[in-house]
Design an enzyme around this catalytic site. Structure first.
Site, mmCIF file in Angstrom:
data_model
loop_
_atom_site.group_PDB
_atom_site.id
_atom_site.type_symbol
_atom_site.label_atom_id
_atom_site.label_comp_id
_atom_site.label_asym_id
_atom_site.label_seq_id
_atom_site.Cartn_x
_atom_site.Cartn_y
_atom_site.Cartn_z
ATOM 1 N N GLY A 1 -46.849 98.122 -22.297
ATOM 2 C CA GLY A 1 -46.186 96.827 -22.140
ATOM 3 C C GLY A 1 -44.843 96.825 -22.826
ATOM 4 N N GLY A 2 -44.140 97.961 -22.736
ATOM 5 C CA GLY A 2 -42.921 98.186 -23.517
ATOM 6 C C GLY A 2 -41.660 97.593 -22.951
ATOM 7 N N ASP B 1 -45.171 99.568 -18.169
ATOM 8 C CA ASP B 1 -45.156 98.125 -17.909
ATOM 9 C C ASP B 1 -45.423 97.907 -16.429
ATOM 10 O OD1 ASP B 1 -44.723 95.278 -18.227
ATOM 11 O OD2 ASP B 1 -43.555 95.784 -19.996
ATOM 12 N N ASP C 1 -50.714 98.669 -15.571
ATOM 13 C CA ASP C 1 -51.323 97.374 -15.908
ATOM 14 C C ASP C 1 -52.361 97.626 -16.991
ATOM 15 O OD1 ASP C 1 -52.860 95.070 -16.069
ATOM 16 O OD2 ASP C 1 -52.957 94.743 -13.918
ATOM 17 N N PHE C 2 -52.158 97.045 -18.186
ATOM 18 C CA PHE C 2 -53.053 97.386 -19.300
ATOM 19 C C PHE C 2 -54.462 96.812 -19.174
ATOM 20 C CE2 PHE C 2 -49.973 94.250 -21.393
ATOM 21 C CZ PHE C 2 -50.745 93.123 -21.139
ATOM 22 N N ARG D 1 -46.184 96.187 -28.866
ATOM 23 C CA ARG D 1 -45.405 95.224 -29.632
ATOM 24 C C ARG D 1 -45.536 93.848 -28.981
ATOM 25 N NH1 ARG D 1 -39.421 95.877 -32.137
ATOM 26 N NH2 ARG D 1 -39.066 93.724 -32.737
ATOM 27 N N HIS E 1 -50.972 89.387 -29.216
ATOM 28 C CA HIS E 1 -50.874 87.964 -29.571
ATOM 29 C C HIS E 1 -50.769 87.057 -28.348
ATOM 30 C CE1 HIS E 1 -46.179 87.333 -29.847
ATOM 31 N NE2 HIS E 1 -46.539 87.935 -28.736
#
Length: 395
Positions: free
Chosen positions: A234-235, A261, A282-283, A298, A302
């Site tokens: 997701g960088g 990403d 896709d994570f 990063r 959250h």
């Protein structure tokens, strides 16, 4: 010891000079600057009366509304290069002259523009900053999407009997069946603003590799031979990897650094070092890169509730080699007691936008433990809210 009124003013004058001197001295030391800023904010908080605090909060949305308007009107760019009258600005921007005067009044008070004379305006350091596409785009996202959700948050909580949000506040605010990121992909202009926000955050914050022992955390024990060293999941546009590569030449080599990403984000990359591999991913699906030295995220976890975060983390853990691979999470790490204002407000921001959350050390430890990972260390930078969570496969 009693002080006279005259003594107070002498001490205030001395303090003013000392603060100016100290501010200049720490201007090139980001950690010291942030500590001084935090102390200054604490001092303001101790001096403001309850009425002053509440009255100030009355008008914070109004300030943001004025700033959002001038960005759309193109006023920062119009003022750069020399002071101009409201009439001149109206000609340049095709906006109403009297509206320009009214919108700029509060922003001059905040130092975002300078008032050079009657209805005449000039640029300040803030004005120059507002011409940065990253800062301007980031503010547009925070105002148009995040602030809108926060304004709607109380109404949404009332409807849900004040349950911890579970994914509906954004949908309710924008009357959509889509969550934030699918919605952004359907609105390319808004996605561009979000990407600008991600880039702008780097301008004001300390990177993990600026204060952590990178050689100990990442490079020692690396098996080399151009095998994957660090996978940035997701960088976004690869800014973190670019920064790491510039600071540590040891990581040079094609295939060592990989940015992952979603396809629209990867397609938006235009200026990334060619040695950094770009990978659509896709994570929520199995991690295709197996056995890297480290997997890095990063501000990803959250965004999500514990239930969804576990799905992401399980995919990473399944790709990790026990005793070798590490998980590095650069995110907000709140203290269990005495959380700072920025981290606390970011928690509300995540709540309203994504039903995500900022986590305390206890919460990070419990979350990682639930997916078979254990915390090695929390690498914190002074009293800054962000930290690097280092974790490995649990034996």
């Amino acid at each position: 010891m009693a002080f006279s009124a005259r003594d107070y003013y002498v001490r205030l004058d001395e303090l003013e000079q000392e603060l100016k001197s100290l501010a200049e001295a720490v201007s090139h030391d980001e950690i010291a600057r942030l500590k001084l800023l935090d102390l200054s904010r604490q001092s303001v908080a101790s001096l403001e009366s309850p009425v002053e605090i509440i009255s100030r909060m009355y008008f914070e949305p109004h300030q943001s509304a004025c700033l959002r308007a001038v960005l759309e009107m193109g006023l920062p760019e119009a003022v750069i290069g020399g002071a101009k009258t409201a009439a001149e600005l109206a000609t340049i921007t095709k906006c109403d002259e009297k509206l320009i005067v009214r919108i700029l009044r509060p922003l001059c008070c905040l130092g975002m523009f300078s008032e050079e004379g009657f209805e005449t305006y000039g640029a300040t350091k803030m004005t120059s900053a507002l011409t940065s596409p990253k800062l301007a785009g980031g503010f547009k996202f925070m105002y148009d999407q995040a602030a809108a959700c926060c304004l709607h948050l109380t109404e949404y909580l009332v409807k849900t009997d004040f349950e911890d949000p579970k994914g509906g506040c954004f949908k309710s605010t924008f009357n959509t069946d889509l969550a934030l990121f699918p919605w952004l992909m359907a609105h390319p202009k808004m996605m561009g603003n979000f990407n600008d926000l991600m880039a702008a955050q780097r301008l004001a914050r300390v990177d993990w590799f600026d204060y952590c022992n990178v050689k100990y955390i990442l490079l020692e024990g690396y098996r080399g031979n151009n095998t994957p060293l660090l996978v940035d999941i997701g960088g976004n546009r690869g800014y973190d990897l670019e920064g790491l590569k510039k600071k540590f030449p040891e990581v040079n080599g094609h295939g060592k650094l990989i940015v992952q990403d979603l396809a629209p984000v990867i397609a938006d990359i235009t200026d990334l070092n060619e040695e950094i591999v770009r990978m659509e991913y896709d994570f929520f699906t199995p991690q295709p890169v197996k056995g890297a030295r480290a997997y890095y995220m990063r501000y990803i976890i959250h965004d999500h509730s514990d239930e969804i975060a576990k799905q992401i983390l399980k995919n990473v853990a399944a790709a990790m080699t026990p005793g070798y691979s590490k998980l590095l999470l650069f995110d907000f790490v709140l203290p269990d007691v005495g959380a700072p204002l920025l981290g606390s407000l970011m928690d509300v921001n995540m709540m309203a936008l994504l039903s995500g959350k900022e986590r305390t050390k206890r919460e990070w430890t419990a979350l990682l433990d639930s997916v078979g990972l254990e915390v090695v260390d929390f690498h914190m930078c002074g009293n800054i809210s962000e930290g690097l969570v280092e974790a490995t496969i649990k034996y």
